[in-house]
Design a protein around this motif. Sequence first.
Motif, PDB file in Angstrom:
ATOM      1  N   VAL A  42       0.842  -1.211   0.000  1.00  0.00           N
ATOM      2  CA  VAL A  42       0.000   0.000   0.000  1.00  0.00           C
ATOM      3  C   VAL A  42       0.876   1.259   0.000  1.00  0.00           C
ATOM      4  N   VAL A  43       1.902   1.251   0.823  1.00  0.00           N
ATOM      5  CA  VAL A  43       2.769   2.440   0.915  1.00  0.00           C
ATOM      6  C   VAL A  43       3.493   2.692  -0.404  1.00  0.00           C
ATOM      7  N   SER A  72      12.809  -7.519   0.040  1.00  0.00           N
ATOM      8  CA  SER A  72      14.026  -8.105   0.639  1.00  0.00           C
ATOM      9  C   SER A  72      14.565  -7.167   1.725  1.00  0.00           C
ATOM     10  N   ARG A  73      14.414  -5.847   1.501  1.00  0.00           N
ATOM     11  CA  ARG A  73      14.852  -4.903   2.542  1.00  0.00           C
ATOM     12  C   ARG A  73      14.029  -5.098   3.816  1.00  0.00           C
ATOM     13  N   LEU A  74      12.725  -5.272   3.645  1.00  0.00           N
ATOM     14  CA  LEU A  74      11.847  -5.458   4.814  1.00  0.00           C
ATOM     15  C   LEU A  74      12.224  -6.737   5.553  1.00  0.00           C
ATOM     16  N   VAL A  75      12.436  -7.826   4.813  1.00  0.00           N
ATOM     17  CA  VAL A  75      12.819  -9.088   5.471  1.00  0.00           C
ATOM     18  C   VAL A  75      14.153  -8.908   6.186  1.00  0.00           C
ATOM     19  N   ALA A  76      15.097  -8.210   5.523  1.00  0.00           N
ATOM     20  CA  ALA A  76      16.408  -7.987   6.154  1.00  0.00           C
ATOM     21  C   ALA A  76      16.241  -7.184   7.446  1.00  0.00           C
ATOM     22  N   ASP A  77      15.448  -6.109   7.401  1.00  0.00           N
ATOM     23  CA  ASP A  77      15.230  -5.286   8.606  1.00  0.00           C
ATOM     24  C   ASP A  77      14.619  -6.122   9.731  1.00  0.00           C
ATOM     25  N   LEU A  78      13.547  -6.872   9.404  1.00  0.00           N
ATOM     26  CA  LEU A  78      12.848  -7.630  10.465  1.00  0.00           C
ATOM     27  C   LEU A  78      13.716  -8.773  10.991  1.00  0.00           C
ATOM     28  N   ALA A  79      14.472  -9.433  10.100  1.00  0.00           N
ATOM     29  CA  ALA A  79      15.356 -10.521  10.560  1.00  0.00           C
ATOM     30  C   ALA A  79      16.465  -9.949  11.444  1.00  0.00           C
ATOM     31  N   SER A 284       3.573  13.031  -0.943  1.00  0.00           N
ATOM     32  CA  SER A 284       3.256  11.671  -0.451  1.00  0.00           C
ATOM     33  C   SER A 284       4.288  11.272   0.609  1.00  0.00           C
ATOM     34  N   TYR A 285       5.506  11.756   0.446  1.00  0.00           N
ATOM     35  CA  TYR A 285       6.530  11.444   1.450  1.00  0.00           C
ATOM     36  C   TYR A 285       6.095  11.998   2.805  1.00  0.00           C
ATOM     37  N   GLY A 286       5.612  13.248   2.764  1.00  0.00           N
ATOM     38  CA  GLY A 286       5.164  13.900   3.998  1.00  0.00           C
ATOM     39  C   GLY A 286       4.010  13.154   4.646  1.00  0.00           C
ATOM     40  N   VAL A 287       3.061  12.730   3.823  1.00  0.00           N
ATOM     41  CA  VAL A 287       1.895  12.007   4.371  1.00  0.00           C
ATOM     42  C   VAL A 287       2.339  10.698   5.022  1.00  0.00           C
ATOM     43  N   LEU A 288       3.312  10.024   4.394  1.00  0.00           N
ATOM     44  CA  LEU A 288       3.818   8.774   4.993  1.00  0.00           C
ATOM     45  C   LEU A 288       4.527   9.053   6.312  1.00  0.00           C
ATOM     46  N   LEU A 348       6.261   0.363   6.705  1.00  0.00           N
ATOM     47  CA  LEU A 348       5.988   1.746   6.310  1.00  0.00           C
ATOM     48  C   LEU A 348       7.310   2.481   6.085  1.00  0.00           C
ATOM     49  N   ALA A 349       8.276   2.227   6.943  1.00  0.00           N
ATOM     50  CA  ALA A 349       9.588   2.892   6.827  1.00  0.00           C
ATOM     51  C   ALA A 349      10.317   2.455   5.560  1.00  0.00           C
ATOM     52  N   VAL A 350      10.252   1.166   5.266  1.00  0.00           N
ATOM     53  CA  VAL A 350      10.919   0.676   4.054  1.00  0.00           C
ATOM     54  C   VAL A 350      10.255   1.288   2.820  1.00  0.00           C
ATOM     55  N   GLY A 351       8.914   1.353   2.861  1.00  0.00           N
ATOM     56  CA  GLY A 351       8.197   1.993   1.756  1.00  0.00           C
ATOM     57  C   GLY A 351       8.592   3.463   1.640  1.00  0.00           C
ATOM     58  N   LEU A 352       8.745   4.093   2.784  1.00  0.00           N
ATOM     59  CA  LEU A 352       9.143   5.506   2.812  1.00  0.00           C
ATOM     60  C   LEU A 352      10.514   5.682   2.159  1.00  0.00           C
ATOM     61  N   SER A 353      11.424   4.746   2.441  1.00  0.00           N
ATOM     62  CA  SER A 353      12.783   4.882   1.890  1.00  0.00           C
ATOM     63  C   SER A 353      12.778   4.680   0.376  1.00  0.00           C
ATOM     64  N   ARG A 354      11.669   4.137  -0.184  1.00  0.00           N
ATOM     65  CA  ARG A 354      11.576   3.983  -1.646  1.00  0.00           C
ATOM     66  C   ARG A 354      10.740   5.102  -2.269  1.00  0.00           C
TER      67      ARG A 354
END
Length: 709
Positions: A42-43, A72-79, A284-288, A348-354
């Motif tokens: 969604v993000v 893969s970034r999200l999995v890396a962050d959570l792992a 959109s960056y601001g809204v996130l 949400l943060a990973v989406g934000l970084s993209r």
Amino acid sequence: MSTDRADVSRARRPAGGRLLPTSAVVRWLAGTALVAGSVLVVVLVAGGGAPQPSPAGLPDAGQLTGWALPASRLVADLAGITTLGLLLAAAVLLPSPVEQLRWVPYRGVQLAVRTAGVWFLAVAVEILFTISDILGTPVQQALDPVLIRSFVLDIPQGRALAIQALMAVLLAGVARSVLTTRGASVASVLALLTLTPPALTGHSAAAGSHELAVASLLVHVLGASLWVGGLAGLVWAAVGGDGLRHAVPRFSTLALWCFVTVAVSGVVNAGVRLGSFGPLVTSSYGVLVLAKTAALVVLGGFGWWHRNRTVHQLDARAQTSSGAREDVRVFVRVAAGELVVMAATVALAVGLSRTPTPVGSVVNTSPAAELLGFSLPPAPTLARLVLGWTPDGFTLALVVLAGLLYAVGLRTLRARGVPWPVGRTVSWYAGLLVVAWATAGGLGLYSHVLFSAHMVAHMLLSMVAPIGLVLAAPVTLALRTLPGPRVPGELGLRQLLLAVLHSWPVRILTQPLVTLTLWVGSLYGLYFTPLFPALMNQHLGHVAMELHFLTVGCLFFWVLVGVDPNPQRWHPLARIGLLVAAMPFHAFFSIAIMSSATLLDGAYYAALHRPYSVDLLADQQLGGGIGWALSEVPILLVVAAIFVQWVRADHRESRRLDRTADRAQERVLRGDAGEAAADEPDELTRYNAYLAALADHESTSRRDGPHRR
Ligand code: HEM
């Protein structure tokens, strides 16, 4: 007593066994993954980070890369966060006797070996998809060893990811051999370090106020990882049947620090990318970012609940086992929900970084701005030197943290009614003020563009600030306020600090001659080698120099005038000798710079094209002169401090001797002379005993003649 794997695996399982069946845990994991994955999708779609087909003729990495890269970034962050959490739980959250981890923390560490493996794989996959994304080619074409090699060796982002992948493998290996809390502590620190490389590249590196962007993201990621990871480690332990009575209050303190750290660093980082308030609602960056803020508020609510409900309940009913397990169950339910919100926030943060940022990647308009990461400041004036500032995020974060920790220590002592000399407090904050000014203040700003200001900043960081910091007795304050063991045999935080202070690396580093060599050697080792130009051209290089000078300065002045207990303390005269020994090296260094006809890093200063102080050599020689003149002041200060300490120590000693003599005298007057002499002979008694022994010896030798031994 050494511990082996057999011992730990024979450790007592928690009474009552697991709290929840594995199936429930697997269901929760699947649900959380689904929520986090959906939030990421969604993000990306809403924020504009989702893959778009490239206009015809332009390279296109394809949909797979567009989705797989953030995934893969999200999995890396959570792992990574989970690995840190499991190790942290074993090291400092769950109480374990010193010599051996208990069953639940040990099982957590074993699980961390596997999550570190997942971490490695996720980062490896991320490397491939990043190459595909950067080159705009489908991932199959990125599977080229030459491409991969040049990406991980030549591109900062590639280097950061490769280092993270290798560190994750190392971490898995280290965690495999962990059997004690000490081992788990080392592995936790390694896990924290493994989280850092990507934060030093990516979006932050391209932003304006480079150092502030990178530093705030680093602090943000570490704060969020300790918070989310710590909670995950606790929930894991609770599910495994651990009581949590001691762990939850400690985590609650950590969580509060992390909450504040994540909020402040997140706002600072968002501020750098948004540039102003407008884009907060228009982009959109601001809204996130607003969405993340809302998530933080929700998580704050969970924190409030725990602090006002869970902690007390767990503590109150821990005595009566009947209710305790039910309370742990309630805690796990609430925390499981909290973790879902946290995983969604990380997504949400990973989406934000993209998501493209409103300020975009800053295009530096001048070579100076390219080099500095900010535009060249105008000609220095006294006002600009005193009141100017530069957003040096790393040292600012350190100064704020050091200031807060000292304040918390003071508050703890005051709550216990233990006095603390106000001189020490003033000294601490004065030292921090000097650090802040020399790194992020007007002087810090001009230390990037003028060698003379650079030299003043380094003199203050290596000679003046350390005096203030070591006279403030920070180690004593920590030893008096850090919590001790929570259960018999545990390595409490105070014991952990003592263990570090008595460790052989610290003993070597605080050896007076070693500190002298580091302090003096650093000047020659930096300025007269290619190290100086190499570090001056890197933003992080500049920070590394500042932190290095502050550290070696603190070590040297801790040995000379430090107030904290120091097993290797030299006699005041010897310490003055050490200082006098340092002076010629310092003077020679300054004279060498003053008289040098070659520029130390001409290329850097020339590239700045300063419209002022254009004579680079004159500015360098001025720096040498200032260095020489400035070094005299702290040296005189230190000699004075050593004398004052010496006189005070003498007074203390004579007061102690007087007290002992008075006590012995009192006993004599009370008629129990024998006893007085026996258990606490005062100087007088000892001296009389010595004279008596002397007299005995003489009368014996007189009686038996000179030659009989
Ligand atoms: C006031 C609330 C918050 C703000 C303003 C904020 C802001 C930010 C910003 C600006 C970034 C950098 C994104 C980019 O690279 O462009 C970021 C990254 C990150 N944030 Fe937050 N954040 C907040 C709360 C949180 C919370 C509560 C968590 C976790 C529970 C969190 C976890 C993270 C993580 C893990 C990253 C790094 C993501 C990555 O690049 O892998 N943040 N945040």
